[in-house]
Design a protein around this motif. Structure first.
Motif, mmCIF file in Angstrom:
data_model
loop_
_atom_site.group_PDB
_atom_site.id
_atom_site.type_symbol
_atom_site.label_atom_id
_atom_site.label_comp_id
_atom_site.label_asym_id
_atom_site.label_seq_id
_atom_site.Cartn_x
_atom_site.Cartn_y
_atom_site.Cartn_z
ATOM 1 N N GLU A 47 0.801 -1.223 0.000
ATOM 2 C CA GLU A 47 0.000 0.000 0.000
ATOM 3 C C GLU A 47 0.841 1.284 0.000
ATOM 4 O O GLU A 47 0.586 2.176 -0.825
ATOM 5 C CB GLU A 47 -1.008 -0.017 1.147
ATOM 6 C CG GLU A 47 -2.193 0.832 0.772
ATOM 7 C CD GLU A 47 -3.273 0.894 1.813
ATOM 8 O OE1 GLU A 47 -3.131 0.262 2.895
ATOM 9 O OE2 GLU A 47 -4.251 1.595 1.545
ATOM 10 N N ASP A 51 0.736 4.289 -2.821
ATOM 11 C CA ASP A 51 0.585 5.718 -2.525
ATOM 12 C C ASP A 51 1.654 6.512 -3.265
ATOM 13 O O ASP A 51 1.372 7.555 -3.864
ATOM 14 C CB ASP A 51 0.721 5.970 -1.014
ATOM 15 C CG ASP A 51 -0.424 5.350 -0.225
ATOM 16 O OD1 ASP A 51 -1.471 5.061 -0.833
ATOM 17 O OD2 ASP A 51 -0.268 5.152 0.999
ATOM 18 N N ILE A 54 0.899 6.563 -7.029
ATOM 19 C CA ILE A 54 -0.192 7.498 -7.338
ATOM 20 C C ILE A 54 0.331 8.928 -7.314
ATOM 21 O O ILE A 54 0.062 9.730 -8.210
ATOM 22 C CB ILE A 54 -1.361 7.314 -6.341
ATOM 23 C CG1 ILE A 54 -2.048 5.968 -6.594
ATOM 24 C CG2 ILE A 54 -2.350 8.475 -6.431
ATOM 25 C CD1 ILE A 54 -3.073 5.569 -5.554
ATOM 26 N N ASP A 55 1.112 9.224 -6.304
ATOM 27 C CA ASP A 55 1.665 10.574 -6.154
ATOM 28 C C ASP A 55 2.496 10.966 -7.393
ATOM 29 O O ASP A 55 2.508 12.121 -7.807
ATOM 30 C CB ASP A 55 2.506 10.608 -4.871
ATOM 31 C CG ASP A 55 3.203 11.935 -4.704
ATOM 32 O OD1 ASP A 55 2.510 12.958 -4.822
ATOM 33 O OD2 ASP A 55 4.432 11.957 -4.482
ATOM 34 N N SER A 95 -9.606 0.923 1.936
ATOM 35 C CA SER A 95 -8.645 1.986 1.667
ATOM 36 C C SER A 95 -8.214 2.000 0.193
ATOM 37 O O SER A 95 -8.041 3.069 -0.397
ATOM 38 C CB SER A 95 -7.503 1.860 2.683
ATOM 39 O OG SER A 95 -6.282 1.784 2.108
ATOM 40 N N SER A 98 -10.960 3.847 -1.537
ATOM 41 C CA SER A 98 -10.999 5.292 -1.303
ATOM 42 C C SER A 98 -9.854 6.012 -2.016
ATOM 43 O O SER A 98 -9.931 7.214 -2.254
ATOM 44 C CB SER A 98 -10.982 5.590 0.195
ATOM 45 O OG SER A 98 -9.713 5.255 0.704
ATOM 46 N N LYS A 99 -8.812 5.288 -2.361
ATOM 47 C CA LYS A 99 -7.696 5.924 -3.068
ATOM 48 C C LYS A 99 -7.896 5.952 -4.583
ATOM 49 O O LYS A 99 -7.042 6.442 -5.317
ATOM 50 C CB LYS A 99 -6.398 5.182 -2.754
ATOM 51 C CG LYS A 99 -5.920 5.444 -1.345
ATOM 52 C CD LYS A 99 -4.753 4.608 -0.952
ATOM 53 C CE LYS A 99 -4.397 4.982 0.492
ATOM 54 N NZ LYS A 99 -3.479 4.012 1.091
ATOM 55 N N THR A 127 -14.146 -2.050 -7.242
ATOM 56 C CA THR A 127 -13.257 -0.939 -7.615
ATOM 57 C C THR A 127 -13.338 -0.608 -9.107
ATOM 58 O O THR A 127 -12.531 0.167 -9.601
ATOM 59 C CB THR A 127 -11.776 -1.268 -7.276
ATOM 60 O OG1 THR A 127 -11.363 -2.419 -8.030
ATOM 61 C CG2 THR A 127 -11.583 -1.549 -5.802
ATOM 62 N N ASN A 130 -13.098 2.936 -10.459
ATOM 63 C CA ASN A 130 -11.942 3.755 -10.060
ATOM 64 C C ASN A 130 -11.012 4.028 -11.240
ATOM 65 O O ASN A 130 -10.884 3.197 -12.141
ATOM 66 C CB ASN A 130 -11.166 3.077 -8.929
ATOM 67 C CG ASN A 130 -11.869 3.254 -7.592
ATOM 68 O OD1 ASN A 130 -12.798 4.036 -7.482
ATOM 69 N ND2 ASN A 130 -11.419 2.531 -6.586
ATOM 70 N N THR A 132 -7.796 6.123 -10.743
ATOM 71 C CA THR A 132 -6.494 6.727 -10.409
ATOM 72 C C THR A 132 -5.322 5.836 -10.815
ATOM 73 O O THR A 132 -4.367 6.284 -11.426
ATOM 74 C CB THR A 132 -6.418 7.028 -8.897
ATOM 75 O OG1 THR A 132 -7.590 7.741 -8.546
ATOM 76 C CG2 THR A 132 -5.205 7.879 -8.562
#
Ligand code: IPE
Ligand code: IPE
Ligand code: MG
Length: 238
Positions: A47, A51, A54-55, A95, A98-99, A127, A130, A132
């Motif tokens: 995870e 993150d 994604i960033d 989570s 939500s991301k 999902t 989604n 992202t």
């Protein structure tokens, strides 16, 4: 370690990164822990890495979680891996959702325990809107098997005299709809591909590191992407 994150060119990140998460067993052995603990720690780091991805604006990450060759391991280890997969989705699905992560899978699910099939299918379903990042779990996945099943699925619908093309083959691979892999990262110090996405990595850049998977951190991901950006991708041209 250099602050690679700061020097990454954010306009030139790989669209599709494929990761061979290797070295869990050796990580555990070094710490006199059971191999299953290495796998558990290996799952925990996914995870934070997503993150970081994604960033940076990465669109697709394929994770090699279980190969068609991994069935040759002791059944106790195999079982602990499926349990871990169930636990992963139980604990993290909210989570992940939500991301904005969209879960997909590659490989033949049929041979997995019913609960694991359900966990992965549910994650895909929950999902699917989604946008992202696509997180493509490769489970009971083999690159050669992928090509063979693609050919067989195409043959079922083949018109008389119709020929196979690269584009048609790609449309039948498990990764249909995803672009080719730009960057392969393999942890754990082995310099091989181990039957991972063999078609899809034909022109990928390869990054190998001795870091064992449970020790892999966003800082290592930044390093891999920075090194990728220093390569000249010629695709056969000049
Ligand atoms: C990779 O770690 C995870 C899977 C193959 C499921 P390993 O279990 O191969 O770890 P090593 O290579 O034995 O250290
Ligand atoms: C590759 O690791 C498979 C996964 C990471 C799921 P292995 O540990 O199975 O690969 P080999 O046996 O060293 O080639
Ligand atoms: Mg291994």
């Amino acid at each position: 370690m250099k602050d690679y994150k700061r020097i990454i060119n954010r306009k030139d990140v790989p669209a599709h990164i494929a990761i061979i998460m290797d070295g869990n067993g050796r990580w555990a052995k070094k710490k006199s822990l059971p191999r299953s603990e290495g796998h558990r720690r290996g799952a925990e780091i996914i995870e934070p890495l997503m993150d970081a991805a994604i960033d940076l604006g990465i669109r697709i990450v394929s994770l090699y979680a279980f190969s068609t060759e991994n069935w040759s391991r002791p059944s106790t280890e195999i079982l602990s891996l499926w349990k871990l997969l169930d636990h992963f989705f139980n604990a993290k699905l909210d989570s992940i959702k939500s991301k904005g992560i969209r879960v997909e899978h590659s490989g033949i699910l049929k041979r997995l325990p019913a609960l694991s099939i359900q966990a992965i299918r549910n994650a895909v379903k929950e999902t699917r809107e989604n946008r992202t990042l696509v997180l493509n779990f490769c489970l009971n996945y083999g690159g050669r098997q992928d090509i063979v099943q693609a050919v067989n699925r195409w043959l079922e619908r083949r018109g008389t005299g119709e020929k196979m093309t690269m584009r048609k083959l790609e449309r039948h691979l498990f990764t249909a709809g995803l672009p080719s892999v730009d960057l392969v990262i393999r942890t754990g110090g082995e310099y091989r591909v181990s039957n991972f996405l063999v078609w899809q990595i034909a022109y990928a850049e390869l990054f190998f590191t001795d870091v064992l998977w449970p020790d892999f951190r966003p800082a290592h991901l930044y390093q891999a992407i920075y090194e990728y950006q220093q390569r000249e991708r010629r695709f056969g041209g000049l």
